[in-house]
Design an enzyme around this catalytic site. Structure first.
Site, short mmCIF file in Angstrom:
data_model
loop_
_atom_site.label_atom_id
_atom_site.label_comp_id
_atom_site.label_asym_id
_atom_site.label_seq_id
_atom_site.Cartn_x
_atom_site.Cartn_y
_atom_site.Cartn_z
CD GLU A 135 -3.87 -6.39 3.01
OE1 GLU A 135 -3.16 -5.38 3.08
OE2 GLU A 135 -3.99 -7.05 1.94
CD GLU B 189 -2.90 -1.29 2.24
OE1 GLU B 189 -4.13 -1.14 2.19
OE2 GLU B 189 -2.29 -1.66 3.27
#
Length: 299
Positions: free
Chosen positions: A137, A117
């Site tokens: 995730e 990210e």
């Protein structure tokens, strides 16, 4: 106590190194907070023209959030986890995305979760051929929380991003290049020289113009083309009274290399600059702690 983020400056280029190699440079709360402090200080330091962000050790850029710390926050309830983990991580990636100096991620190894990210959020990135990317995730029964559900689809397209988000599969540097996540892939031993060369090619230009371009792109991407063109025009209006624009035009006309003074604020027509600033609702910068940044003339 070990510094969580190492800071070094080489001829106007700062190198920030995430420094938890024994934890694959996982992003614990203290590391994120320290990185934000350093970014605040460097944005207002005229001696710093660009930033390279990398990871310590040979294995990882960053393996993502510190799961043990995050798990403790989740155990204390959703409000605590949102405050301590989600909002802190989103604050970091938003800061990197909107930063008014070039930030180049030099991805030297694993970039999973929050590390991926960060790579999505920075304006520029170079990957080692040893790098590895993933959006894992989903394996923890949760979505990405530092902006991955929003930035990756904007970079790669909805379907390609969803494939990665919903499977958690890792992907190699050539795939990251194809998806628009990185600008270049280079042999591992050439990563930092390539990142420094990239930064040097940028910082020869006007710092005010660089800031205007970064701002116009970051803000305009989230608007319609018509609104984005207004952002572009606004950034030009801020540049119009500056000494840098005058120097750039004069140098082109006189067929010479421009010599910028390195300041964002030097203007040739101060009255016009003040009127422009008021008209365009310019935001101010709060004071920030100024950490000590070792300076090096090498590199």
């Amino acid at each position: 106590m070990t510094e969580l983020v190492l800071a070094e400056a080489r001829n106007g280029i700062a190198i920030l190194t995430l420094n938890r190699p024994e934890k694959l440079n996982a992003l614990n709360y203290a590391l994120i907070d320290r990185l934000l402090v350093l970014l605040d200080a460097m944005e207002t330091d005229d001696a710093i023209r660009a930033i390279i962000l990398t990871g310590a050790g040979e294995r990882a850029f960053s393996a993502g959030g510190d799961i043990h710390e995050f798990s403790g926050s989740v155990a204390n309830g959703a409000d605590v986890a949102l405050r301590d983990f989600v909002m802190r991580g989103q604050r970091l990636t938003a800061r990197l995305e909107a930063f008014r100096k070039p930030v180049i991620a030099a991805v030297n190894g694993i970039a999973f979760g929050g590390g991926c990210e960060i790579t999505e959020a920075v304006p520029l990135a170079i990957a080692s051929d040893r790098a590895l990317f993933a959006k894992p995730e989903i394996n923890l029964a949760m979505p990405p929380t530092f902006g991955g559900t929003q930035r990756l689809p904007r970079l790669a397209g909805r379907k390609r991003a969803l494939e990665l988000l919903l499977t958690g599969d890792w992907f190699p540097p050539p795939r990251a290049l194809e998806l628009g996540l990185v600008n270049q892939v280079v042999p591992h031993e050439e990563l930092m020289p390539a990142a420094l060369d990239f930064a040097r090619r940028i910082v020869t230009h006007s710092p005010a113009a660089i800031a205007a371009i970064l701002t116009a792109v970051a803000r305009g991407l989230n608007h319609s083309i018509a609104e984005g063109l207004l952002v572009e025009a606004e950034q030009f209006a801020r540049m119009a009274p500056t000494a840098d624009l005058r120097e750039g035009l004069d140098a082109w006309i006189e067929r010479r290399r421009p010599a910028y003074d390195g300041s964002w604020f030097h203007v040739t027509r101060p009255d016009e600059a003040r009127r422009t600033s008021l008209r365009l609702d310019q935001g101010g910068q709060d004071g920030a702690p100024q950490p000590s940044i070792p300076r090096s003339k090498s590199g």
